[in-house]
Design an enzyme around this catalytic site. Structure first.
Site, PDB file in Angstrom:
ATOM      1  N   ASP A  83       0.833  -1.213   0.000  1.00 55.04           N
ATOM      2  CA  ASP A  83       0.000   0.000   0.000  1.00 55.04           C
ATOM      3  C   ASP A  83       0.861   1.254   0.000  1.00 55.04           C
ATOM      4  O   ASP A  83       0.355   2.353  -0.155  1.00 55.04           O
ATOM      5  CB  ASP A  83      -0.981  -0.002   1.170  1.00 55.04           C
ATOM      6  CG  ASP A  83      -0.296  -0.044   2.536  1.00 55.04           C
ATOM      7  OD1 ASP A  83       0.646   0.748   2.772  1.00 55.04           O
ATOM      8  OD2 ASP A  83      -0.701  -0.853   3.377  1.00 55.04           O
ATOM      9  N   ASP A 126       9.335 -11.641  -5.202  1.00 50.08           N
ATOM     10  CA  ASP A 126       9.267 -12.454  -3.992  1.00 50.08           C
ATOM     11  C   ASP A 126      10.306 -11.948  -2.984  1.00 50.08           C
ATOM     12  O   ASP A 126      11.517 -12.016  -3.235  1.00 50.08           O
ATOM     13  CB  ASP A 126       9.552 -13.911  -4.375  1.00 50.08           C
ATOM     14  CG  ASP A 126       9.603 -14.832  -3.167  1.00 50.08           C
ATOM     15  OD1 ASP A 126       9.350 -14.360  -2.033  1.00 50.08           O
ATOM     16  OD2 ASP A 126       9.907 -16.025  -3.366  1.00 50.08           O
ATOM     17  N   ASP A 135       6.601  -5.753   6.368  1.00 47.20           N
ATOM     18  CA  ASP A 135       5.251  -5.195   6.459  1.00 47.20           C
ATOM     19  C   ASP A 135       4.350  -6.127   5.665  1.00 47.20           C
ATOM     20  O   ASP A 135       3.938  -5.828   4.551  1.00 47.20           O
ATOM     21  CB  ASP A 135       5.281  -3.782   5.856  1.00 47.20           C
ATOM     22  CG  ASP A 135       3.910  -3.116   5.841  1.00 47.20           C
ATOM     23  OD1 ASP A 135       2.947  -3.699   6.366  1.00 47.20           O
ATOM     24  OD2 ASP A 135       3.828  -2.010   5.283  1.00 47.20           O
ATOM     25  N   THR A 159       1.298  -9.469   5.367  1.00 43.63           N
ATOM     26  CA  THR A 159       0.041 -10.024   5.863  1.00 43.63           C
ATOM     27  C   THR A 159       0.364 -11.050   6.958  1.00 43.63           C
ATOM     28  O   THR A 159       1.514 -11.247   7.333  1.00 43.63           O
ATOM     29  CB  THR A 159      -0.722 -10.689   4.708  1.00 43.63           C
ATOM     30  OG1 THR A 159       0.170 -11.595   4.043  1.00 43.63           O
ATOM     31  CG2 THR A 159      -1.198  -9.657   3.705  1.00 43.63           C
TER      32      THR A 159
END
Lengths: 289, 289
Positions: B93, B144, B163, B165
């Site tokens: 994001d 990756d 950062d 999930t």
């Protein structure tokens, strides 16, 4: 709100636009009653132990109540040079009273809860929070806190802790200048008041209005103190400390004698909790608080 | 999970037994797509602005992302004496990248996000988080992160920010000793890593496992840093800072040049966030972390 999904309890906070859920345990919805003042529900949750809900709002859980109870008691007591007489308005689950009574300076701790059923249900479902109720220094009154404070002798109280529900229903009268004026009169010269002041993210207007009313009543300084509280809306909560004289430092040794009994409070945590993030300082300033 | 109640988005965290909801705004469920890596949903909420959800888990909202992004970047950068090369693993994001690029010491900031769609949707729905993407010091790679780190020249990185999930799906390989060994090798002697380490109340076992793996990889010290994050499970979140040398103090003037742009971080807040509550210290200790 009661559970919308089978197996979960959910509270939707319409003011803040957030909701919080806990998965229920095998006991499910343990108890429900309508008292003369409010509806009280008890749930058995899967990972937070017992949960007490008043008028649809989460009040206390076995697992995370230590955050709220420690932060509503130890900081304000540590800011007072020698707290002897402490009054808890509300606080019927007795968890705040238990923390207050850990302090050896305290000679008298009066809890003024309007609804006796909150305490009776706490004794049954949260016995650990009630373990100090028989302390000879404790007085459990079931009465109107607003009237009690209006009638308290001037200068007779060192610390007032307003541990109430939200400012709707029976607690509404605890969030205004008239009540704060009574508190100010009842407090001694070093007197301090702390009141829960909701989410520092989603209820800033309420915080601001409270601070304006506290200053309007004559308190010298009003200081937020922030802490996590997962079961409350947004998971982040505040108290606001109003002081009759300007708020100074605090006794860093105030909790030394019982530090092992605490789960969250330390003097360093106290210092950290007093830091007001810049956005909140700006928003309170814009609101005139 | 998608919305169970008309007009609300809800995430149920089955691990922790908690749930969080946001009331939807007029835009409702704005977007949904399945990428090669995950499902991404965008909602318009009533009081939190836009909300990005990945595989049913809340990722970022307009209103409260400043808490996470500021606390995942400024503390770790302030602990480094002179961070020049910073790598963000995940972070699609771009909100963490924006905070990193505020630091004038930073000469190169590489973001390695596996799923380009996260960034494309952030550019569309969270343009304020992407406002530094064209900074000449920024490199946005879509690759990756595990492989990137394994191939990074030894000693070439000052600070790594993971950062990601949760440790299921594409991020699973970012939570183990092998990855941390790659990070340790890539870092210079003063090197530091921070990784989001979930809820300090409801995911303590995950924190403990992470700390054990970080120490097992050879990091000298691992230090939790705590902050509120209303949209994440329990509303209370953590990062864990792993340092190649023992973690010392931090540059209290690191953010002086852009303090007005920050909403949560201050040096005092940094100090407060490093305080580990006694219960968490005990629980991590019991878990061997």
């Amino acid at each position: 709100m009661v559970a919308r999904d089978s197996g979960w309890f959910t509270e939707l906070d319409e003011r803040g636009g957030t909701g919080f859920s806990l998965r229920l345990g095998s006991g499910g919805h343990v108890h429900s009653e309508q008292t003369p003042f409010q509806r009280i529900d008890i749930y058995d949750t899967d990972s937070f132990g017992k949960l007490m809900v008043i008028d649809g709002c989460t009040m206390v859980s076995t697992r995370d109540n230590f955050l709220y109870h420690e932060m509503m008691s130890h900081p304000v007591l540590a800011h007072h040079p020698e707290p002897k007489t402490v009054v808890v308005i509300g606080g019927g689950d007795c968890g705040t009273l238990r923390e207050v009574l850990r302090h050896p300076t305290v000679e008298r701790a009066v809890q003024v809860e309007i609804d006796q059923r909150v305490t009776r249900l706490a004794e049954e479902h949260f016995p650990e929070l009630c373990e100090a109720n028989n302390d000879p220094r404790a007085e459990l009154l079931f009465d109107d806190g607003i009237a009690w404070m209006a009638n308290a002798p001037a200068g007779s109280v060192d610390v007032i802790i307003v541990d109430s529900t939200d400012p709707v229903g029976p607690a509404e009268g605890l969030f205004n200048k008239g009540f704060y004026q009574s508190c100010l009169r009842a407090l001694g010269d070093d007197g301090l008041l702390i009141q829960q002041s909701e989410s520092p993210l989603t209820h800033v207007q309420l915080m601001a209005d409270m601070h304006i009313a506290m200053r309007g009543a004559g308190f010298a300084t009003v200081t937020p103190i922030l802490f996590p509280q997962p079961i409350y809306p947004s998971g982040w909560w505040s108290g606001s400390i109003a002081s009759k004289a300007a708020l100074g430092g605090f006794r860093a040794d105030a909790t030394n004698g019982f530090a092992d009994a605490l789960q969250y409070y330390t003097p360093d945590m106290h210092r950290g909790a007093l830091v007001v993030p810049p956005y909140l300082r700006r928003q309170l300033g814009q609101a005139g608080a």
